[in-house]
Scaffold this active site. Structure first.
Site, PDB file in Angstrom:
ATOM      1  N   ASN A   1       0.906  -1.158   0.101  1.00 34.96           N
ATOM      2  CA  ASN A   1       0.100  -0.071  -0.074  1.00 34.96           C
ATOM      3  C   ASN A   1       0.873   1.323  -0.101  1.00 34.96           C
ATOM      4  O   ASN A   1       1.429   1.625   0.665  1.00 34.96           O
ATOM      5  CB  ASN A   1      -0.948   0.137   1.109  1.00 34.96           C
ATOM      6  CG  ASN A   1      -1.788   1.467   1.330  1.00 34.96           C
ATOM      7  OD1 ASN A   1      -1.779   1.943   0.403  1.00 34.96           O
ATOM      8  ND2 ASN A   1      -2.439   1.414   2.612  1.00 34.96           N
TER       9      ASN A   1
ATOM     10  N   LYS B   1       0.147   4.062  -0.234  1.00 39.59           N
ATOM     11  CA  LYS B   1      -0.294   5.415   0.447  1.00 39.59           C
ATOM     12  C   LYS B   1      -0.290   6.783  -0.551  1.00 39.59           C
ATOM     13  O   LYS B   1      -0.315   6.592  -1.739  1.00 39.59           O
ATOM     14  CB  LYS B   1       0.111   5.604   1.908  1.00 39.59           C
ATOM     15  CG  LYS B   1      -0.267   4.410   2.712  1.00 39.59           C
ATOM     16  CD  LYS B   1      -0.221   4.633   4.035  1.00 39.59           C
ATOM     17  CE  LYS B   1      -0.280   3.373   4.947  1.00 39.59           C
ATOM     18  NZ  LYS B   1      -0.256   3.497   6.460  1.00 39.59           N
TER      19      LYS B   1
ATOM     20  N   HIS C   1      -9.701   1.283   5.063  1.00 39.73           N
ATOM     21  CA  HIS C   1      -8.271   1.513   5.748  1.00 39.73           C
ATOM     22  C   HIS C   1      -8.588   2.279   6.672  1.00 39.73           C
ATOM     23  O   HIS C   1      -9.367   3.313   6.718  1.00 39.73           O
ATOM     24  CB  HIS C   1      -7.380   1.861   4.725  1.00 39.73           C
ATOM     25  CG  HIS C   1      -5.919   1.855   5.405  1.00 39.73           C
ATOM     26  ND1 HIS C   1      -5.489   2.957   6.132  1.00 39.73           N
ATOM     27  CD2 HIS C   1      -5.027   1.014   5.156  1.00 39.73           C
ATOM     28  CE1 HIS C   1      -4.201   2.617   6.365  1.00 39.73           C
ATOM     29  NE2 HIS C   1      -3.830   1.510   5.908  1.00 39.73           N
TER      30      HIS C   1
ATOM     31  N   GLU D   1      -7.137   4.904   7.990  1.00 40.20           N
ATOM     32  CA  GLU D   1      -7.083   6.230   7.507  1.00 40.20           C
ATOM     33  C   GLU D   1      -8.291   6.885   6.830  1.00 40.20           C
ATOM     34  O   GLU D   1      -8.562   8.126   7.082  1.00 40.20           O
ATOM     35  CB  GLU D   1      -5.634   6.385   6.605  1.00 40.20           C
ATOM     36  CG  GLU D   1      -4.462   6.077   7.558  1.00 40.20           C
ATOM     37  CD  GLU D   1      -3.275   5.720   6.723  1.00 40.20           C
ATOM     38  OE1 GLU D   1      -2.125   5.488   7.221  1.00 40.20           O
ATOM     39  OE2 GLU D   1      -3.160   5.837   5.468  1.00 40.20           O
TER      40      GLU D   1
ATOM     41  N   GLU E   1      -5.595  -4.870  10.765  1.00 40.16           N
ATOM     42  CA  GLU E   1      -4.472  -3.746  11.071  1.00 40.16           C
ATOM     43  C   GLU E   1      -4.816  -2.856  12.270  1.00 40.16           C
ATOM     44  O   GLU E   1      -5.554  -2.184  12.225  1.00 40.16           O
ATOM     45  CB  GLU E   1      -4.486  -2.771   9.684  1.00 40.16           C
ATOM     46  CG  GLU E   1      -4.071  -3.348   8.451  1.00 40.16           C
ATOM     47  CD  GLU E   1      -3.742  -2.124   7.391  1.00 40.16           C
ATOM     48  OE1 GLU E   1      -2.450  -2.221   7.044  1.00 40.16           O
ATOM     49  OE2 GLU E   1      -4.518  -1.306   7.292  1.00 40.16           O
TER      50      GLU E   1
ATOM     51  N   GLY F   1       2.338   2.489  10.946  1.00 37.11           N
ATOM     52  CA  GLY F   1       3.155   3.700  10.683  1.00 37.11           C
ATOM     53  C   GLY F   1       3.860   4.155  12.125  1.00 37.11           C
ATOM     54  O   GLY F   1       4.544   5.225  12.142  1.00 37.11           O
TER      55      GLY F   1
ATOM     56  N   SER G   1       3.279  -2.050  10.519  1.00 37.56           N
ATOM     57  CA  SER G   1       4.776  -2.018  10.702  1.00 37.56           C
ATOM     58  C   SER G   1       5.500  -3.221  10.496  1.00 37.56           C
ATOM     59  O   SER G   1       6.281  -3.744  11.306  1.00 37.56           O
ATOM     60  CB  SER G   1       5.081  -1.625  12.207  1.00 37.56           C
ATOM     61  OG  SER G   1       4.693  -0.174  12.404  1.00 37.56           O
TER      62      SER G   1
END
Length: 267
Positions: free
Chosen positions: A30, A32, A114, A116, A185, A191, A229
């Protein structure tokens, strides 16, 4: 009264590990909101040159780079996809991208839900489910993301949160639920450099697998990915867990050497 055969924990773990070996691993990068013509060319070249892999590999790239990614990967077995899609087929939805458009670029996958997108754009469980349904209607496999925040984990709500998120998708997809890919996730590990321990990740994956078993006969064939991560030095131990079938990779997917090493760990 029916007497059920006794299966001890060791035997059950062994059976789950054997099923894990039977499912083909999948590693998805991904990107991003990263990329440039130069950086993309170097990254994709590094991935293509490292083939073959012993697992399925894909990259989900920003919309503007779908064309060049499709051209670069067309002659390879590396697949490509997008990071989001609209739940609508077409219409007055400025800034949105439909699955029909993604289909024209040959996308195999699209990430939906996701963390985010949920956090920054207020996406609800039902909207995520509607996007997954739209993707499948066009033959694109949705990678449905679920995961809890640190506060939710510390409050003991992890299982309730991920089951609620997945339940909306299962209900909306109905008999097609077995056609999606699920990605766990934990938000607190995305991150941040923090990674769920293999045992923590496996525990949640087992919950998700059980939920899928109650909904579809294909549950034991479905790929459930871990994201958060993932790096070359922790990929192997994560991917050998009974219900972890690969990874949805963020930061490490931007470096060909690291991404290739993770793919090797899955293969």
């Amino acid at each position: 009264m029916v007497t059920l055969p006794f299966i001890d924990n060791h035997r059950h773990k062994h059976l789950m590990q054997e099923m894990n070996k039977m499912r083909r691993k999948l590693v998805v990068g991904n990107w991003k909101m990263h990329g440039s013509h130069k950086a993309n060319a170097e990254l994709l070249a590094g991935i293509v040159e490292a083939r073959p892999f012993g697992c399925d590999v894909a990259v989900c790239v920003p919309f503007p780079y779908l064309s060049e990614t499709a051209v670069t990967l067309a002659a390879s077995d590396v697949r490509w996809g997008a990071q989001d899609c609209s739940a609508h087929e077409q219409g007055a939805y400025t800034g949105e991208v439909s699955v029909g458009m993604l289909h024209e670029f040959g996308c195999r996958y699209v990430i939906v839900g996701h963390s985010e997108r949920r956090a920054y754009h207020g996406e609800t469980d039902q909207l995520v489910a509607d996007k997954a349904k739209a993707a499948l209607a066009r033959g694109i496999t949705p990678i449905v993301c679920v995961g809890e925040t640190l506060e939710q984990r510390e409050a003991g709500e992890t299982e309730a949160v991920v089951k609620r998120q997945l339940s909306a998708v299962i209900h909306t997809l109905g008999h097609c639920a077995g056609e999606m890919v699920v990605a766990y996730e934990p938000v607190w590990a995305i991150g941040t450099g923090r990674t769920a321990s293999p045992e923590q990740a496996q525990a949640v994956h087992a919950v998700l697998r059980a939920q899928l078993r109650a909904a579809t006969a294909r549950a034991d064939e479905m790929q459930i990915l871990y994201g958060g991560s993932v790096k070359p030095d922790n990929a192997t131990v994560l991917f050998t867990q009974a219900d972890i079938d690969g990874g949805l990779i963020g930061g490490a997917a931007l470096k060909a050497k690291d991404f290739v090493a993770i793919c090797r760990a899955a293969g």
